[in-house]
Enzyme design. Structure first.
Site, PDB file in Angstrom:
ATOM      1  N   ASP A  63      37.974   9.315  37.106  1.00 20.82           N
ATOM      2  CA  ASP A  63      36.583   8.891  36.876  1.00 20.82           C
ATOM      3  C   ASP A  63      36.446   7.484  36.287  1.00 20.82           C
ATOM      4  O   ASP A  63      35.414   7.132  35.763  1.00 20.82           O
ATOM      5  CB  ASP A  63      35.846   9.911  36.012  1.00 20.82           C
ATOM      6  N   GLU A  64      37.498   6.684  36.393  1.00 23.11           N
ATOM      7  CA  GLU A  64      37.420   5.307  35.880  1.00 23.11           C
ATOM      8  C   GLU A  64      38.081   4.350  36.867  1.00 23.11           C
ATOM      9  O   GLU A  64      39.207   4.599  37.295  1.00 23.11           O
ATOM     10  CB  GLU A  64      38.176   5.179  34.550  1.00 23.11           C
TER      11      GLU A  64
HETATM   12 MG   LIG Z   1      34.165   9.531  32.143  1.00 24.39          MG
END
Ligand SMILES: [Mg+2]
Length: 410
Positions: A106-107
């Protein structure tokens, strides 16, 4: 160089947001994604913002979270879906730069150095990234901005995640008034044991660490001591490294022509054949590509001419005509008009063809069906059972190549 334009784009409560976006009924409820919901001992992998209002935290035990929030809705993790969504986020980010690094599920880091004239100032770009991810995937993204990856990461974790607009820029210039005031335990790379150790040394804040003589840190922790000192000082020379998810980086095909081709019409015929061939190979491997390159070599060995250029396709594709139109654009722009000996077409920035089909906006359904029909006919009746009318002309190479394997006659 330590003075780039780097973004860290982070998805808020990623797994929980994906589940909420996939199931609107969950929208107004406290939701967590937890390993093995049947067992109360399961661990929370992600909590949505509503659940967080009840103080539910990532990594805590399910039974604890349920005590805090009895109405908690527990969803089983679907890792495959999250990874697919992560690919789609990469594609959205690649609209802004081809320098995208997947840091975690998620990055993602982006290097946007030199793009401001193209896409506007950094805040406009950050807002546009947030909007596009929100509209297309239903996930809220936060953006940390900095002159390097370390400061972009701290900008995101310590500030963008906590402010209204979800965007924060951290520069060397105002590092002292912001990041240096934070407790040293908030800096990544500093665990709780090290934090205690620092505390005994009189290091309470990131600023204290930044100003601590590096030779003492090195004596104690070796190279890691120096790394931590650099982080605290916002120093980082590591590049955004664009490793794609896929093992394979490109699908391509190159052809040496039986004679020198001198007219645009003739070159266009082989260009179409090559485009179809590359598209077919990409389909066979279940890929779509986002970048097309065309290489052209001139006929005179003693005076090498030609070019190798690439172009970004509007969306990832494995449709022959899409490749052909892009290749033609490059040809029209870069060909010097001299006789051509060989031509190569390559499709790169590959991704799984399945991933793209999950996309909310998929203009390619009809193209997919057409391509599949052509592949099926060729499989059944042979490679030349269906060819473009242009290949029937003298310059066409399809029939000749069908007789050969790897350039040799069968
Ligand atoms: Mg996050």
């Amino acid at each position: 160089m330590d003075n780039k334009l780097i973004f860290l784009v982070d998805m808020q409560s990623f797994y929980a947001s994906v589940e909420k976006s996939a199931n609107p009924k969950l929208q107004d409820h406290p939701v967590v994604v937890a390993g093995d919901p049947e067992r109360r001992s399961g661990i929370i992998l992600a909590a949505c913002p509503i659940a967080k209002q009840y103080d539910v935290e990532t990594a805590e035990a399910l039974w604890q979270a349920q005590q805090k929030c009895p109405d908690l809705i527990i969803v089983r993790p679907r890792m495959k879906l999250y990874i697919e969504l992560s690919y789609q986020i990469t594609q959205i980010l690649e609209r802004f730069t081809d320098q995208v690094e997947v840091f975690s599920v998620d990055e993602q880091f982006l290097d946007l150095t030199g793009t401001e004239r193209l896409f506007g100032d950094r805040y406009t770009v950050a807002h546009n990234i947030q909007d596009e991810i929100q509209e297309e995937l239903g996930v809220y993204a936060r953006v940390g901005i900095g002159p390097n990856k370390v400061l972009a990461k701290i900008a995101c974790d310590a500030f963008a995640k906590k402010n209204e607009q979800g965007i924060f820029e951290l520069t060397h210039h105002h590092m002292k008034d912001t990041m240096w005031k934070l407790p040293v335990g908030k800096m990544f790379g500093v665990g709780s044991r090290m934090e205690k150790h620092f505390s005994r040394m009189g290091i309470q804040t990131i600023g204290d660490l930044a100003n601590y003589p590096v030779q003492y840190l090195k004596k104690r922790w070796g190279i890691n001591g120096e790394v931590l000192s650099n982080i605290a000082n916002g120093i980082d020379y590591s590049p955004v490294s664009t490793q794609t998810h896929n093992g394979q980086k490109a699908v391509g095909h190159h052809m040496t022509l039986p004679r020198d081709y001198e007219t645009l019409e003739d070159i266009k015929i082989v260009l179409l054949e090559l485009s179809e061939e590359v598209a077919k190979r990409a389909r066979a491997k279940n890929y779509r590509g986002h970048t097309l390159s065309l290489g052209l070599r001139g006929a005179n060995v003693n005076d090498p001419t030609g070019f190798h250029r690439q172009i970004k396709l509007t969306s990832p594709t494995n449709y022959g005509m899409d490749l052909f139109h892009a290749a033609l654009q490059l040809l029209n722009k870069h060909w010097d008009g001299l006789p051509v000996r060989s031509v190569g077409v390559t499709l790169s920035q590959l991704q799984s063809a399945d991933v793209y089909q999950l996309s909310l906006f998929n203009p390619s359904v009809e193209k997919d069906q057409l391509s599949k029909a052509m592949d099926d006919i060729r499989k059944k009746f042979g490679q030349t059972a269906i060819v473009r009318a242009s290949s029937l002309q003298e310059a066409g190479q399809v029939f000749d190549r069908a007789q050969k394997i790897g350039g040799h006659y069968k």
